[in-house]
Design a protein around this motif. Structure first.
Motif, PDB file in Angstrom:
ATOM      1  N   CYS A   1       0.728  -1.254  -0.099  1.00 52.24           N
ATOM      2  CA  CYS A   1       0.081   0.032   0.102  1.00 52.24           C
ATOM      3  C   CYS A   1       1.002   1.288  -0.119  1.00 52.24           C
ATOM      4  CB  CYS A   1      -0.903  -0.183   0.942  1.00 52.24           C
ATOM      5  SG  CYS A   1      -2.216   1.439   1.296  1.00 52.24           S
TER       6      CYS A   1
ATOM      7  N   HIS B   1      -3.258   2.075   4.493  1.00 55.57           N
ATOM      8  CA  HIS B   1      -2.872   0.743   5.261  1.00 55.57           C
ATOM      9  C   HIS B   1      -3.714   0.502   6.681  1.00 55.57           C
ATOM     10  CE1 HIS B   1       0.017   3.924   6.102  1.00 55.57           C
ATOM     11  NE2 HIS B   1       0.012   3.521   7.394  1.00 55.57           N
TER      12      HIS B   1
ATOM     13  N   PHE C   1      -5.426  -2.961   5.854  1.00 54.44           N
ATOM     14  CA  PHE C   1      -4.608  -4.249   6.197  1.00 54.44           C
ATOM     15  C   PHE C   1      -5.474  -5.011   7.251  1.00 54.44           C
ATOM     16  CE2 PHE C   1       0.042  -3.068   4.902  1.00 54.44           C
ATOM     17  CZ  PHE C   1      -0.291  -2.790   3.556  1.00 54.44           C
TER      18      PHE C   1
ATOM     19  N   GLY D   1       2.901  -6.921   5.574  1.00 56.25           N
ATOM     20  CA  GLY D   1       2.694  -5.699   4.671  1.00 56.25           C
ATOM     21  C   GLY D   1       3.958  -4.878   4.290  1.00 56.25           C
TER      22      GLY D   1
ATOM     23  N   ILE E   1       4.901   3.197   4.571  1.00 59.76           N
ATOM     24  CA  ILE E   1       4.179   3.204   5.847  1.00 59.76           C
ATOM     25  C   ILE E   1       5.120   3.841   6.907  1.00 59.76           C
ATOM     26  CG2 ILE E   1       3.097   1.474   7.541  1.00 59.76           C
ATOM     27  CD1 ILE E   1       2.735  -0.257   5.319  1.00 59.76           C
TER      28      ILE E   1
ATOM     29  N   LEU F   1      -0.616  -1.729  13.336  1.00 55.97           N
ATOM     30  CA  LEU F   1      -0.556  -2.915  12.243  1.00 55.97           C
ATOM     31  C   LEU F   1      -0.256  -4.252  12.949  1.00 55.97           C
ATOM     32  CD1 LEU F   1       0.566  -0.839   9.074  1.00 55.97           C
ATOM     33  CD2 LEU F   1      -1.629  -1.654   9.626  1.00 55.97           C
TER      34      LEU F   1
END
Length: 137
Positions: A63, A68, A72, A91, A95, A103
């Motif tokens: 992403c 995200h 995600f 991922g 980011i 995350l």
């Protein structure tokens, strides 16, 4: 494991930039993994359905759009609903470091940011699948 690791590389949401995802897909193939690339603009539901249908070990989400933190976790939640939470989710993309812990708390096993080598990514996937396989035997 007596077969190659199967990885689904996916681009959730409206992000239209897939160069990094394509590079990772090729690098993982070069590392001996079977890679399925979903293409651009996939919904989390489409990604999860494809992952289950293709019997993958890992989903790699890419992403660059900044979505995200929404997309995600939606993938990991849908995997749980489908009783497929044994599929490892990683991922990558642009980011921010401050989003990585969030995350990981949402079920993303690892987050690869710019500068991560493809070898580091492949090694992490091998180790994570190895741990999962070892825990089920």
């Amino acid at each position: 494991m007596d077969r190659p690791i199967r990885v689904l590389v996916a681009k959730p949401g409206l992000d239209g930039h897939d160069r990094g995802a394509l590079i990772i897909a090729q690098a993982l193939r070069d590392e001996g993994m079977e890679v399925i690339y979903t293409g651009l603009r996939q919904s989390p539901a489409q990604i999860v359905a494809t992952a289950i249908q293709e019997d993958v070990d890992v989903i790699g989400l890419s992403c660059l759009s900044g979505a995200h933190n929404e997309l995600f976790p939606e993938v990991t939640q849908l995997l749980k609903k489908q009783q497929a939470s044994d599929i490892i989710v990683v991922g990558g993309g642009v980011i921010p470091q401050e989003d990585v812990d969030f995350l990981k708390n949402q079920g993303i096993s690892e987050v690869f940011t710019p500068g991560t080598t493809t070898k580091e990514t492949a090694d992490f996937i091998r180790a994570a699948v190895g741990l999962r396989e070892g825990s089920t035997e």
